[in-house]
Design a protein around this motif. Structure first.
Motif, PDB file in Angstrom:
ATOM      1  N   GLU A   8     -50.638  28.996 -40.806  1.00  0.00           N
ATOM      2  CA  GLU A   8     -49.500  29.018 -39.885  1.00  0.00           C
ATOM      3  C   GLU A   8     -48.239  28.602 -40.630  1.00  0.00           C
ATOM      4  N   GLN A   9     -47.182  29.353 -40.445  1.00  0.00           N
ATOM      5  CA  GLN A   9     -45.919  29.083 -41.135  1.00  0.00           C
ATOM      6  C   GLN A   9     -45.058  28.136 -40.297  1.00  0.00           C
ATOM      7  N   LYS A  10     -44.405  27.189 -40.963  1.00  0.00           N
ATOM      8  CA  LYS A  10     -43.564  26.218 -40.278  1.00  0.00           C
ATOM      9  C   LYS A  10     -42.099  26.635 -40.385  1.00  0.00           C
TER      10      LYS A  10
ATOM     11  N   THR B 151     -39.679  33.287 -41.234  1.00  0.00           N
ATOM     12  CA  THR B 151     -40.855  32.461 -40.975  1.00  0.00           C
ATOM     13  C   THR B 151     -41.627  32.971 -39.770  1.00  0.00           C
TER      14      THR B 151
ATOM     15  N   ALA C 246     -49.618  36.303 -40.385  1.00  0.00           N
ATOM     16  CA  ALA C 246     -50.793  35.446 -40.566  1.00  0.00           C
ATOM     17  C   ALA C 246     -51.733  35.555 -39.368  1.00  0.00           C
TER      18      ALA C 246
ATOM     19  N   LEU D 240     -43.599  35.947 -40.875  1.00  0.00           N
ATOM     20  CA  LEU D 240     -44.780  35.558 -41.643  1.00  0.00           C
ATOM     21  C   LEU D 240     -45.857  34.964 -40.739  1.00  0.00           C
ATOM     22  N   SER D 241     -45.451  34.204 -39.734  1.00  0.00           N
ATOM     23  CA  SER D 241     -46.414  33.644 -38.788  1.00  0.00           C
ATOM     24  C   SER D 241     -47.131  34.747 -38.023  1.00  0.00           C
TER      25      SER D 241
ATOM     26  N   THR E 160     -54.128  31.377 -47.972  1.00  0.00           N
ATOM     27  CA  THR E 160     -52.795  31.954 -48.171  1.00  0.00           C
ATOM     28  C   THR E 160     -52.445  32.959 -47.089  1.00  0.00           C
TER      29      THR E 160
END
Length: 218
Positions: free
Chosen positions: A64-66, A72, A79, A75-76, A60
């Motif tokens: 990697e966020q798409k 996004t 992460a 969030l990437s 979680t």
């Protein structure tokens, strides 16, 4: 338990940063306060407790966020920063008494970054349904150790049994972990809540003048 975050990447990132700061401050202070450079030469104590960071559903926090929208991308970035911070704790935390436990369904490289996974000295896998899952969890060498293969742990008699790999010994072995009910976990938490201490406060209290290089875990 002195800190907690849910599945929010920002909250988790804040805790990881505080722990990396604490790791750095412990590293700077350990020789002057404990007379050693590795905690395990003397062991944890009330003033210098063992810290265990448990990251459940670990994928979680590193996935990697798409997408190309602003949220996004944010969030990437979180992460990626989580990966960097946790890798720091896994690689450098043990000598000052910080242990990281990562839990995930399938520790493939896309779920658990290899920079973290490959630095973990001990690995456990509970029951797996397929050999592919067993290989993802324990590496291709598990094929050569059928007695310890987690695909053979499907029977209810093997609840709590895991296949374990340790870098300091060849092959694999089975270990069993006891069942702890939710009621027992709640009771233990309530009975020991008064023992909770902020480890950064403990470190500050031991430094000359009672101050640390940073304000940590507050």
């Amino acid at each position: 338990m002195f800190d907690f975050a849910g599945d929010d990447l920002r909250e988790a990132n804040a805790i990881f940063k505080r722990l990396v700061n604490l790791r750095s401050d412990r590293f700077s202070a350990i020789e002057s306060l404990l007379g050693v450079i590795n905690l395990w030469e003397v062991g944890p104590s009330e003033d210098w407790p063992l810290i265990v960071l448990i990251i459940d559903e670990a994928h979680t926090y590193f996935a990697e966020q798409k997408g190309s929208d602003k949220e996004t991308k944010t969030l990437s970035a979180l992460a990626a920063d989580n990966t960097r911070l946790v890798a720091d704790l896994v690689k450098k935390g043990r000598s000052v008494g910080i242990i990281v436990i990562l839990i995930t369904q399938k520790p493939t490289g896309d779920a658990l970054p290899t920079v973290i996974r490959d630095a973990c000295p001990v690995g456990l896998s509970f029951a797996q349904k397929t050999i592919e899952g067993a290989v993802a969890a324990r590496g291709d060498d598990i094929r050569n150790w059928p007695d310890a293969n987690p695909t053979d742990l499907q029977n209810p008699a093997y609840v709590g049994v895991a296949a374990m790999k340790h870098n300091e010994r060849p092959g694999f072995l089975r270990v069993r972990t006891p069942h702890v009910s939710a009621a027992d976990a709640a009771r233990i938490a309530e009975e020991t809540a008064h023992l909770t201490r902020n480890p950064a406060d403990l470190l500050r209290g031991q430094l000359p003048g009672g101050g640390a290089a940073r304000t940590l875990l507050t």
